[in-house]
Design a protein around this motif. Structure first.
Motif, mmCIF file in Angstrom:
data_model
loop_
_atom_site.group_PDB
_atom_site.id
_atom_site.type_symbol
_atom_site.label_atom_id
_atom_site.label_comp_id
_atom_site.label_asym_id
_atom_site.label_seq_id
_atom_site.Cartn_x
_atom_site.Cartn_y
_atom_site.Cartn_z
ATOM 1 N N PHE A 137 0.834 -1.204 0.000
ATOM 2 C CA PHE A 137 0.000 0.000 0.000
ATOM 3 C C PHE A 137 0.866 1.251 0.000
ATOM 4 C CE2 PHE A 137 -2.748 -3.266 2.007
ATOM 5 C CZ PHE A 137 -3.737 -3.288 1.035
ATOM 6 N N THR A 138 2.006 1.207 0.699
ATOM 7 C CA THR A 138 2.941 2.332 0.670
ATOM 8 C C THR A 138 3.495 2.529 -0.734
ATOM 9 O OG1 THR A 138 3.553 1.979 2.988
ATOM 10 C CG2 THR A 138 5.095 3.224 1.625
ATOM 11 N N ARG A 139 3.810 1.440 -1.388
ATOM 12 C CA ARG A 139 4.333 1.500 -2.760
ATOM 13 C C ARG A 139 3.295 2.082 -3.703
ATOM 14 N NH1 ARG A 139 6.181 -3.817 -6.303
ATOM 15 N NH2 ARG A 139 7.035 -2.674 -8.102
ATOM 16 N N PHE A 140 2.066 1.625 -3.607
ATOM 17 C CA PHE A 140 0.994 2.129 -4.453
ATOM 18 C C PHE A 140 0.755 3.613 -4.198
ATOM 19 C CE2 PHE A 140 -3.627 2.946 -4.888
ATOM 20 C CZ PHE A 140 -3.737 2.789 -6.261
ATOM 21 N N THR A 141 0.730 4.012 -2.941
ATOM 22 C CA THR A 141 0.491 5.414 -2.593
ATOM 23 C C THR A 141 1.583 6.313 -3.157
ATOM 24 O OG1 THR A 141 -0.638 4.759 -0.551
ATOM 25 C CG2 THR A 141 0.147 7.028 -0.685
ATOM 26 N N GLU A 142 2.824 5.847 -3.139
ATOM 27 C CA GLU A 142 3.925 6.638 -3.695
ATOM 28 C C GLU A 142 3.775 6.802 -5.205
ATOM 29 O OE1 GLU A 142 7.317 8.747 -4.574
ATOM 30 O OE2 GLU A 142 6.164 8.553 -2.718
ATOM 31 N N LEU A 143 3.351 5.746 -5.891
ATOM 32 C CA LEU A 143 3.142 5.842 -7.338
ATOM 33 C C LEU A 143 1.973 6.776 -7.653
ATOM 34 C CD1 LEU A 143 3.675 2.097 -8.316
ATOM 35 C CD2 LEU A 143 5.215 4.022 -8.793
ATOM 36 N N VAL A 144 0.948 6.748 -6.816
ATOM 37 C CA VAL A 144 -0.170 7.682 -6.990
ATOM 38 C C VAL A 144 0.302 9.109 -6.736
ATOM 39 C CG1 VAL A 144 -2.404 8.419 -6.059
ATOM 40 C CG2 VAL A 144 -1.953 5.990 -6.460
ATOM 41 N N ARG A 145 1.176 9.305 -5.766
ATOM 42 C CA ARG A 145 1.729 10.641 -5.499
ATOM 43 C C ARG A 145 2.467 11.174 -6.725
ATOM 44 N NH1 ARG A 145 6.068 13.232 -4.710
ATOM 45 N NH2 ARG A 145 7.337 11.358 -4.965
ATOM 46 N N GLN A 146 3.253 10.312 -7.362
ATOM 47 C CA GLN A 146 3.979 10.734 -8.558
ATOM 48 C C GLN A 146 3.024 11.089 -9.704
ATOM 49 O OE1 GLN A 146 6.873 7.694 -9.555
ATOM 50 N NE2 GLN A 146 7.602 7.572 -7.444
ATOM 51 N N ALA A 147 1.886 10.386 -9.760
ATOM 52 C CA ALA A 147 0.914 10.619 -10.834
ATOM 53 C C ALA A 147 0.017 11.823 -10.564
ATOM 54 C CB ALA A 147 0.045 9.375 -11.033
ATOM 55 N N THR A 148 -0.008 12.292 -9.322
ATOM 56 C CA THR A 148 -0.857 13.432 -8.954
ATOM 57 C C THR A 148 -0.042 14.470 -8.186
ATOM 58 O OG1 THR A 148 -1.536 12.267 -6.935
ATOM 59 C CG2 THR A 148 -2.974 12.042 -8.877
ATOM 60 N N PRO A 149 1.000 15.032 -8.807
ATOM 61 C CA PRO A 149 1.876 15.968 -8.086
ATOM 62 C C PRO A 149 1.170 17.260 -7.692
ATOM 63 C CG PRO A 149 2.375 15.994 -10.432
ATOM 64 C CD PRO A 149 1.411 14.858 -10.212
ATOM 65 N N GLU A 150 0.025 17.547 -8.329
ATOM 66 C CA GLU A 150 -0.696 18.787 -8.021
ATOM 67 C C GLU A 150 -1.455 18.717 -6.700
ATOM 68 O OE1 GLU A 150 -3.585 16.012 -9.917
ATOM 69 O OE2 GLU A 150 -1.478 16.552 -10.243
ATOM 70 N N LEU A 151 -1.617 17.512 -6.144
ATOM 71 C CA LEU A 151 -2.392 17.353 -4.915
ATOM 72 C C LEU A 151 -1.505 17.477 -3.676
ATOM 73 C CD1 LEU A 151 -4.737 14.315 -5.722
ATOM 74 C CD2 LEU A 151 -5.328 16.741 -5.724
ATOM 75 N N PRO A 152 -1.909 18.280 -2.700
ATOM 76 C CA PRO A 152 -1.217 18.253 -1.410
ATOM 77 C C PRO A 152 -1.358 16.864 -0.789
ATOM 78 C CG PRO A 152 -2.680 20.168 -1.580
ATOM 79 C CD PRO A 152 -3.005 19.274 -2.741
ATOM 80 N N ASP A 153 -0.415 16.483 0.047
ATOM 81 C CA ASP A 153 -0.423 15.139 0.618
ATOM 82 C C ASP A 153 -1.716 14.843 1.376
ATOM 83 O OD1 ASP A 153 2.043 14.632 -0.441
ATOM 84 O OD2 ASP A 153 3.153 15.067 1.410
ATOM 85 N N ALA A 154 -2.192 15.805 2.167
ATOM 86 C CA ALA A 154 -3.408 15.580 2.943
ATOM 87 C C ALA A 154 -4.605 15.378 2.028
ATOM 88 C CB ALA A 154 -3.661 16.756 3.885
ATOM 89 N N GLU A 155 -4.678 16.173 0.955
ATOM 90 C CA GLU A 155 -5.796 16.036 0.014
ATOM 91 C C GLU A 155 -5.746 14.693 -0.690
ATOM 92 O OE1 GLU A 155 -9.280 17.123 -1.978
ATOM 93 O OE2 GLU A 155 -8.268 18.062 -0.277
ATOM 94 N N ARG A 156 -4.559 14.232 -1.042
ATOM 95 C CA ARG A 156 -4.414 12.927 -1.698
ATOM 96 C C ARG A 156 -4.851 11.810 -0.747
ATOM 97 N NH1 ARG A 156 0.459 13.204 -2.381
ATOM 98 N NH2 ARG A 156 0.423 14.304 -4.394
ATOM 99 N N PHE A 157 -4.490 11.929 0.514
ATOM 100 C CA PHE A 157 -4.912 10.945 1.520
ATOM 101 C C PHE A 157 -6.431 10.828 1.544
ATOM 102 C CE2 PHE A 157 -6.764 10.778 5.801
ATOM 103 C CZ PHE A 157 -6.428 9.488 6.181
ATOM 104 N N TRP A 158 -7.108 11.974 1.638
ATOM 105 C CA TRP A 158 -8.565 11.934 1.698
ATOM 106 C C TRP A 158 -9.168 11.358 0.435
ATOM 107 C CZ3 TRP A 158 -10.943 11.820 5.970
ATOM 108 C CH2 TRP A 158 -10.492 12.539 7.078
ATOM 109 N N ARG A 159 -8.658 11.745 -0.708
ATOM 110 C CA ARG A 159 -9.242 11.271 -1.960
ATOM 111 C C ARG A 159 -9.043 9.769 -2.149
ATOM 112 N NH1 ARG A 159 -8.890 16.037 -6.549
ATOM 113 N NH2 ARG A 159 -9.428 17.746 -5.140
ATOM 114 N N LEU A 160 -7.884 9.272 -1.770
ATOM 115 C CA LEU A 160 -7.661 7.830 -1.868
ATOM 116 C C LEU A 160 -8.647 7.062 -0.987
ATOM 117 C CD1 LEU A 160 -3.773 7.459 -1.970
ATOM 118 C CD2 LEU A 160 -5.395 6.688 -3.705
ATOM 119 N N HIS A 161 -8.924 7.595 0.174
ATOM 120 C CA HIS A 161 -9.861 6.915 1.064
ATOM 121 C C HIS A 161 -11.300 7.073 0.596
ATOM 122 C CE1 HIS A 161 -7.236 5.321 4.217
ATOM 123 N NE2 HIS A 161 -6.444 6.316 3.883
ATOM 124 N N PHE A 162 -11.624 8.202 -0.015
ATOM 125 C CA PHE A 162 -12.949 8.347 -0.617
ATOM 126 C C PHE A 162 -13.128 7.341 -1.752
ATOM 127 C CE2 PHE A 162 -12.843 13.132 0.551
ATOM 128 C CZ PHE A 162 -13.237 12.836 1.841
#
Length: 224
Positions: A137-162
């Motif tokens: 899950f850490t690996r997947f989240t890091e790849l998602v971070r690279q694919a969505t550099p425009e998102l702040p980390d907190a916003e990405r966290f919420w969206r992934l959980h949504f």
């Protein structure tokens, strides 16, 4: 009854009951009654209810983690130094999720168990999942971070959980959704067709514009 048959019967019964009733509401006595084994057998093979819950999750998460790591390896080999598109990452995760229940009970049970892991998980289960399966899950989240550099980390966290909540709710209620689609719209929907329809929704959720800041936050920014 052979030991392996006893263990399988206990696990098969426990995962269905946990998915239907939840962890706290399912007693070991209920499990043993439905599985037609005695309490001593559960204590002998698992030691405690906590260990039994963990064993139920491992039957799904062991093959899921192996498949997902392998699928991410293939994606990274294909894209090399390029960023893997978000659509590819979400499609790969969905495909890995769909492949696992074929080896176990059902997609519905798997999704309900995942939902329970979020809504009812006690400390021991959260720790167990993090320690045993956190790497994928850490690996997947890091790849998602690279694919969505425009998102702040907190916003990405919420969206992934949504997104995860949307997927779990949809797939855990698959039978009801199929019935509604067939009766109200004359559509017979397969699981893969449902995933095809779900994919653009979750991708759009991840790529949606950032929410406008609240008035107080704007004033604080102006004063800074």
């Amino acid at each position: 009854m052979a030991q392996t048959d006893t263990v399988t019967r206990i696990l098969d019964t426990a995962e269905v009951l946990f998915a239907e009733r939840g962890f706290a509401e399912t007693s070991l006595r209920t499990i043993t009654s439905k599985a037609r084994v005695n309490l001593a057998a559960v204590n002998y093979h698992f030691g405690s209810k906590k260990s039994l819950i963990q064993a139920v999750f491992s039957r799904y998460l062991d093959p899921f983690t192996e498949r997902f790591h392998r699928a991410l390896d293939e994606l990274q080999a294909r894209y090399g130094d390029e960023v893997i598109p978000l659509e590819e990452l979400l499609e790969t995760m969905a495909r890995s999720v769909l492949e696992v229940p074929a080896e176990r009970n059902s997609l519905k049970v798997f999704m309900r168990l995942l939902g329970l892991a979020y809504s009812q998980a006690q400390g021991h289960l959260r720790r167990y999942i993090q320690e045993e399966y956190g790497s994928v899950f850490t690996r997947f989240t890091e790849l998602v971070r690279q694919a969505t550099p425009e998102l702040p980390d907190a916003e990405r966290f919420w969206r992934l959980h949504f997104v995860l909540g949307t997927v779990i709710f949809t797939l855990s209620g698959l039978d009801a959704l199929r019935d509604i689609a067939e009766k109200d719209y004359g559509e017979h929907v397969t699981v893969r067709e449902l995933i095809r329809r779900l994919r653009p929704v979750v991708v759009a959720a991840m790529q949606a514009p950032l929410p406008a800041p609240q008035v107080g936050q704007v004033e604080q920014a102006d004063q800074a």
